[in-house]
Design an enzyme around this catalytic site. Structure first.
Site, mmCIF file in Angstrom:
data_model
loop_
_atom_site.group_PDB
_atom_site.id
_atom_site.type_symbol
_atom_site.label_atom_id
_atom_site.label_comp_id
_atom_site.label_asym_id
_atom_site.label_seq_id
_atom_site.Cartn_x
_atom_site.Cartn_y
_atom_site.Cartn_z
ATOM 1 N N HIS A 164 -61.654 29.306 127.196
ATOM 2 C CA HIS A 164 -60.256 28.875 126.998
ATOM 3 C C HIS A 164 -60.169 27.387 126.678
ATOM 4 O O HIS A 164 -59.185 26.736 127.046
ATOM 5 C CB HIS A 164 -59.398 29.205 128.223
ATOM 6 C CG HIS A 164 -59.596 30.607 128.722
ATOM 7 N ND1 HIS A 164 -58.954 31.683 128.172
ATOM 8 C CD2 HIS A 164 -60.418 31.100 129.685
ATOM 9 C CE1 HIS A 164 -59.343 32.789 128.790
ATOM 10 N NE2 HIS A 164 -60.240 32.457 129.715
ATOM 11 N N SER A 283 -61.373 7.969 106.659
ATOM 12 C CA SER A 283 -59.975 7.984 106.254
ATOM 13 C C SER A 283 -59.757 6.899 105.207
ATOM 14 O O SER A 283 -60.394 5.849 105.247
ATOM 15 C CB SER A 283 -59.107 7.732 107.482
ATOM 16 O OG SER A 283 -57.825 7.288 107.073
ATOM 17 N N LYS A 289 -62.077 5.655 111.447
ATOM 18 C CA LYS A 289 -62.290 7.101 111.505
ATOM 19 C C LYS A 289 -63.613 7.556 110.911
ATOM 20 O O LYS A 289 -64.060 7.055 109.889
ATOM 21 C CB LYS A 289 -61.166 7.815 110.746
ATOM 22 C CG LYS A 289 -59.787 7.579 111.333
ATOM 23 C CD LYS A 289 -59.526 8.460 112.507
ATOM 24 C CE LYS A 289 -59.064 9.832 112.030
ATOM 25 N NZ LYS A 289 -58.973 10.753 113.164
ATOM 26 N N GLU A 296 -64.999 21.116 108.600
ATOM 27 C CA GLU A 296 -63.643 21.637 108.386
ATOM 28 C C GLU A 296 -63.584 22.437 107.083
ATOM 29 O O GLU A 296 -62.879 23.451 106.992
ATOM 30 C CB GLU A 296 -62.637 20.480 108.384
ATOM 31 C CG GLU A 296 -62.463 19.916 109.797
ATOM 32 C CD GLU A 296 -61.736 18.579 109.842
ATOM 33 O OE1 GLU A 296 -61.285 18.082 108.794
ATOM 34 O OE2 GLU A 296 -61.626 18.011 110.953
#
Ligand code: ARG
Length: 498
Positions: A164, A283, A289, A296
């Protein structure tokens, strides 16, 4: 130089469609009807299928040797000129036939004796898909090897395991990665298994109703490296479930990869993995970043694969026997899915193989949120306390603890034990044992049941996985060898005529 030829062919390429003459030359719907551009993917397959068919026709005396030789020489020439030099046509089959007739004259049209584009295209798709499946299996075998290497190196690197998305029990990087290696092993198995049903010969089915010519379907199977003949001629022309099976295996594999990617993305967000710059991006505005974009995209490409499976099933579901032009749009779903996912396999494995697993940070995180709680309950149960009661004691101690908070110490646990059981912990277990159970690394080491995360159990899993991987590698080599032998056989036969 062609893949299938030993000599250099030369000749003029034709640029006229001669198969259709004037009728059905196509009006406004001409380009709508045509699959010629898409068919580049099966150009080489079609030439192989043509060669096998013509050799068989000559062997059966259906086409005389001399004409067969001229057709086969023309096919060599067409191959040298390449797909882009084909004359216009509804598809690659028609265009190649036109190109052969251009070179040979009307007798070139004997190539299409005893067949239809229906059995022809089915043979081409199976032939090409076979290569794509093997390429994907090769990528998978390589990827699994990389995961096993990381698992070997990180067998003692303790990390938090989640359920979870909450810290659940400590495990190791190796154990976590082996869970994916196992899944990818089954994905490989599914592809190898589907391969057997792809690799059957539909040629000789003609449109769907067979042919009065005395064709030898076993012979074309042999010349094309198909393991067997797709028996019923209507099924041979109409069926595409072999495409569904492969695309479904590909979509399942994409799902496995997506889950792995998601895990790594979450880990990266917590600083639990440091991706190599090659597999990260930054980024355009936020200078600090370092984003796990490759993973992804692996996750995103699952959409290509499931879309492919959906598209294919939707294409097929309404089609009556035996052939409908819808089928021309079936293959692309499988090609898109397989291409997309083959790249994903390589990128996902590369990202994992080059990443850094920060052992100290992972170990610290492994104990957070009282993830050792189950181990403490197990310890009490070992001392004879019913597991359900032990669970109650530890749950009481865990009540209200946040996911980032430290586990309660020995004293706190003992106080709860006294409260719930009537006696302090010392009445049941040694202090040392409790402290060991509270240590994430020791907690992992105790869980040495078969398949568990303890380093010894992981070592056993590694050797089992290596064995399975070696079998799959052999399976790949065998299938590749059979395909290559068929290509050589075909070339030897063709050379008897040209
Ligand atoms: N290009 C067609 C396909 O991909 C080949 C078969 C055409 N057959 C026909 N009966 N129109 O399915």
């Amino acid at each position: 130089m062609s893949e299938e030829r030993n000599d250099d062919g030369a000749g003029e390429g034709g640029d006229e469609t001669v198969v259709r003459r004037d009728r059905f030359a196509g009006g406004p719907a001409r380009s709508f009807l045509s699959s010629l551009a898409d068919d580049e993917r099966i150009f080489a397959a079609d030439l192989a299928v043509d060669r096998a068919h013509v050799v068989m026709l000559a062997e059966r005396g259906i086409v005389d040797r001399e004409t067969a030789g001229e057709i086969l020489a023309a096919l060599d020439d067409v191959e040298d000129a390449g797909h882009e030099a084909l004359p216009d046509g509804e598809d690659v089959h028609e265009a190649i036939e036109s190109a052969v007739i251009d070179r040979v004259g009307p007798d070139g049209g004997k190539m299409h004796t005893a067949r239809s584009r229906n059995d022809e295209v089915a043979a081409c798709i199976r032939y090409r898909l076979r290569e794509d499946v093997l390429e994907l299996v090769e990528a998978l075998v390589g990827a699994r090897e990389q995961l096993l290497d990381v698992a070997r190196a990180e067998a003692e690197t303790v990390m938090p395991g989640y359920t979870h998305l909450q810290p659940a029990q400590p495990t190791t990087v190796a154990h976590w990665l082996l869970s994916y290696e196992q899944a990818l092993g089954r994905d490989t198995e599914r592809l190898l298994d589907a391969y057997g049903r792809v690799n059957r010969n539909p040629l000789g089915a003609a449109a769907f109703a067979g042919t009065p010519f005395d064709v030898d379907r076993e012979r074309t199977a042999e010349l094309l490296g198909f393991d067997s003949v797709a028996e019923n001629s209507m099924d041979a022309s109409a069926s595409r479930d072999f495409l569904v099976e492969v695309t479904s295996a590909v979509a399942t594999l994409a799902t496995t990869l997506s889950q792995l990617a998601e895990d790594v993305v979450v880990m990266a967000s917590k600083g639990h993995v440091d991706l190599d710059d090659d597999y990260a991006s930054t980024s355009s505005i936020m200078p600090q970043k370092k984003n796990p974009d490759t993973l992804e995209l692996v996750r995103g490409r699952t959409g290509d694969a499931t879309a492919g499976l959906n598209g294919l099933l939707t294409n097929l579901k309404g089609q009556p026997r035996a052939y409908n032009r819808d089928l021309q749009r079936a293959g692309r779903h499988a090609w898109d899915a397989i291409d997309s996912v083959t790249d994903s396999v390589e990128v996902a494995a590369g990202a994992v193989a080059t990443a850094d697993w920060p052992a100290e940070r992972l170990a610290a995180a492994a104990g957070a949120g009282f993830s050792t709680a189950t181990g403490v309950a197990d310890l009490l149960a070992t001392a004879g306390v019913p597991f359900r009661t032990a669970h109650e004691v530890v749950a009481e101690a865990a009540a209200g603890l946040g996911p980032d908070e430290d586990a309660p110490d020995y004293e706190a646990l003992s106080a709860v034990a006294e409260d719930v059981l009537g006696d302090p912990l010392a009445a049941y277990v040694e202090r040392e044992a409790v402290e060991a159970a509270l240590d994430p690394a020791e907690s992992v080491a105790t869980r040495d049941s078969r398949g568990g995360p303890a380093p010894d159990a992981v070592a056993d899993q590694l050797s089992t996985a290596e064995g399975v991987l070696a079998d799959h590698r052999d399976g790949l080599t065998d299938r590749r060898g059979a395909v290559e032998r068929a290509r050589d056989r075909r070339r030897t036969e063709v050379d008897r005529y040209v």
